[in-house]
Design a protein around this motif. Structure first.
Motif, PDB file in Angstrom:
ATOM      1  N   ASN A 183       0.808  -1.218   0.000  1.00 17.29           N
ATOM      2  CA  ASN A 183       0.000   0.000   0.000  1.00 17.29           C
ATOM      3  C   ASN A 183       0.841   1.268   0.000  1.00 17.29           C
ATOM      4  N   LEU A 204       2.268   5.037  12.379  1.00 17.55           N
ATOM      5  CA  LEU A 204       0.811   5.072  12.470  1.00 17.55           C
ATOM      6  C   LEU A 204       0.343   6.178  13.405  1.00 17.55           C
ATOM      7  N   PRO A 225      -9.027   3.030   7.613  1.00 19.23           N
ATOM      8  CA  PRO A 225      -8.418   1.704   7.779  1.00 19.23           C
ATOM      9  C   PRO A 225      -9.433   0.589   7.569  1.00 19.23           C
ATOM     10  N   PHE A 233      -4.772  -5.702  10.892  1.00 21.08           N
ATOM     11  CA  PHE A 233      -4.356  -4.387  11.380  1.00 21.08           C
ATOM     12  C   PHE A 233      -3.476  -4.547  12.614  1.00 21.08           C
ATOM     13  N   GLN A 236      -0.024  -6.094  11.564  1.00 21.43           N
ATOM     14  CA  GLN A 236       0.864  -5.152  10.883  1.00 21.43           C
ATOM     15  C   GLN A 236       1.547  -4.220  11.884  1.00 21.43           C
ATOM     16  N   GLN A 237       0.921  -4.028  13.028  1.00 16.40           N
ATOM     17  CA  GLN A 237       1.511  -3.202  14.076  1.00 16.40           C
ATOM     18  C   GLN A 237       2.277  -4.035  15.108  1.00 16.40           C
ATOM     19  N   MET A 322       3.336   4.526   2.654  1.00 10.97           N
ATOM     20  CA  MET A 322       2.649   4.123   3.879  1.00 10.97           C
ATOM     21  C   MET A 322       3.713   3.630   4.853  1.00 10.97           C
ATOM     22  N   ALA A 324       5.901   1.697   7.542  1.00  9.96           N
ATOM     23  CA  ALA A 324       5.939   0.312   8.009  1.00  9.96           C
ATOM     24  C   ALA A 324       5.550   0.243   9.471  1.00  9.96           C
ATOM     25  N   GLY A 325       5.136  -0.941   9.900  1.00 14.59           N
ATOM     26  CA  GLY A 325       4.813  -1.142  11.303  1.00 14.59           C
ATOM     27  C   GLY A 325       6.071  -1.281  12.137  1.00 14.59           C
ATOM     28  N   ASN A 330       5.877  -3.849   5.760  1.00 14.75           N
ATOM     29  CA  ASN A 330       5.076  -2.842   5.074  1.00 14.75           C
ATOM     30  C   ASN A 330       3.650  -3.335   4.843  1.00 14.75           C
ATOM     31  N   ASP A 331       2.749  -2.383   4.802  1.00 16.08           N
ATOM     32  CA  ASP A 331       1.318  -2.674   4.767  1.00 16.08           C
ATOM     33  C   ASP A 331       0.847  -3.073   3.369  1.00 16.08           C
ATOM     34  N   GLY A 332      -0.088  -4.023   3.309  1.00 19.04           N
ATOM     35  CA  GLY A 332      -0.774  -4.316   2.054  1.00 19.04           C
ATOM     36  C   GLY A 332      -0.297  -5.524   1.294  1.00 19.04           C
TER      37      GLY A 332
END
Length: 465
Positions: A183, A204, A225, A233, A236-237, A322, A324-325, A330-332
């Motif tokens: 993402n 975030l 989100p 979610f 990712q965190q 976006m 990264a956590g 990385n997201d997506g």
């Protein structure tokens, strides 16, 4: 004793004397004799030699039967028919005697078809799978590890670390990475300028702060989100959903994150349209196209739709990476690959692996990515993607590709595996999150209640195993 000479051909005479026979050939005026018995022996030897060569050739030909490789894909017809037909023609022309068979199944029946084929001892050579499906099949012993086949002998595999990590189960690799995504943030420059926001978020927390600020100064939400997939979610965190056979989402860290979501929601910073739906993206892109959402988190392919459907919004679109956590993921990411089902003969593996590397090599990945709006999973493919996109770096869609290519090395597929009736458990967690974020229930008590339900169901599963 009578001797008779018969002329046979120019310079050749045949003599019969006393029952014996000799053939004479005059060479440079001198006769040279060849007893017929000697000639017969020579002819016999020659004949046997020819027969042995013919037999060897036939045996060799029987050993070199045409190689037949069947690969299955998932819901890629009819759009990708020309692509795969050309790929097959190209490969077969480079490998005479090899026949490639392509079969495409809808995603909802592919697993059943595959398990049935493996049970019958007639699996395809390669099958297109998502990572969660591959993990489940590998756990059940239905896939072959391919560690030694990812690259030709003596060479290093070109696939990204993130792609290979996705396919590593219990220390073994179970597939050839094909494509994935990651993402980026598409943002409305006008709305962010009105809010005084001019820098990309680093994490975030900064995304939350930006969303609140935009809502306060423009009256419009800035963040949407996918809370219908709250488990992803959390992951990712860096927050686990399970620990062993017990729910883990009622920890202090989970409570703090949901409290933050509640704060942003109350401030008007979250898009409320379908916020807790399993798939909220249609609502998200509609809001961005209509100028009602300041930031859209999506794969780069969505930016092209903005260009087509809302040129005025596209003209004022910028791109952020976006963040990264905490784990660096990385997201997506959601990768698809080609796995080798159990039941393929070991002697076929070199040919299967060679085709798999061709099918998932950088050149083919780049072609497929351009058609499908996805990202390649090879290092060289990502480098080439950056080079191509840099030629028009002022274009928002190309900016999105550049940011995505930079993030792909650490894109991962995040999911929960090995749990029966997981969809039901996730719905319970989503309902608890919705109640907490919207203020219907206190955050901690809502998450703890969901955790108790999970633990009760998980204990039943554990006892049944």
């Amino acid at each position: 004793m009578k001797t008779v000479f018969y002329k046979m051909a120019s310079g050749v005479f045949r003599r019969i004397s006393g029952g014996a026979e000799t053939v004479y050939r005059y060479v440079s005026g001198s006769p040279v004799s060849y007893p017929v018995s000697h000639l017969l022996r020579s002819f016999t030897v020659l004949l046997l030699f020819c027969l042995s060569v013919l037999t060897f050739t036939q045996a060799k030909a029987s050993q070199q039967k045409p190689v037949r490789i069947e690969f299955w894909t998932m819901s890629l017809k009819p759009k990708f028919i020309p692509y795969f037909q050309q790929l097959i023609r190209d490969y077969e022309s480079l490998h005479p005697g090899t026949q490639i068979i392509w079969t495409d199944y809808p995603w909802d029946i592919l697993q059943l078809k595959l398990v049935t084929a493996i049970a019958a001892g007639k699996p395809p050579a390669l099958v297109n799978l998502s990572v969660p499906w591959a993990e489940a099949l590998a756990r059940d012993g239905m896939l072959e590890p391919v560690d030694q086949w990812l690259a030709p002998a003596g060479q290093q595999a070109d696939y990204t670390d993130g792609a290979l990590d996705d396919l590593r189960f219990n220390g073994r690799l179970y597939g050839f990475p094909h494509y994935s995504n990651v993402n980026v943030i598409a943002y409305n420059k006008t709305l962010l300028q009105q809010a005084g926001v001019n820098r990309a978020p680093a994490d975030l927390n900064q995304v939350f702060q930006m969303a609140i600020r935009v809502a306060e100064r423009t009256g419009k939400p800035a963040y949407a989100p996918a809370l219908g997939k709250i488990d992803g979610f959390f992951l990712q965190q860096g927050l686990p959903v399970l620990k062993g056979q017990r729910a883990a989402f009622d920890s202090d860290a989970h409570v703090r994150l949901v409290e933050q979501l509640k704060t942003v929601y109350a401030a008007g910073g979250l898009l409320k349209d379908k916020l807790f739906a399993e798939d909220n993206f249609p609502a998200v892109i509609d809001a961005y196209l209509g100028g009602r959402l300041a930031m859209m988190v999506s794969a780069p392919s969505a930016i092209r739709r903005v260009q087509t459907d809302a040129p005025d919004i596209y003209a004022q679109t910028g791109i952020f990476a976006m963040p990264a956590g905490p784990t660096g993921i990385n997201d997506g990411g959601w990768m698809f690959h080609f796995a080798v089902p159990k039941g393929n003969q070991s002697g076929q593996m070199p040919a299967i692996a060679e085709f798999a590397r061709y099918l998932t090599g950088s050149a083919r990945q780049l072609e497929f990515a351009a058609l499908a709006g996805v990202m390649p999973t090879t290092r060289s493919g990502l480098r080439q993607t950056l080079i191509r996109a840099a030629g028009n770096s002022s274009d928002p869609a190309q900016q999105a590709v550049i940011e995505a290519a930079r993030s792909m090395q650490n894109a991962r597929s995040l999911y929960v595996s090995g749990i029966e009736d997981y969809d039901e458990l996730r719905r319970i967690l989503v309902q608890a999150t919705e109640a907490a974020v919207t203020g219907r229930k206190p955050v901690r008590s809502s998450l703890e209640e969901a955790a108790r339900i999970w633990n009760k169901k998980l204990a039943t599963q554990k006892g049944g195993r």
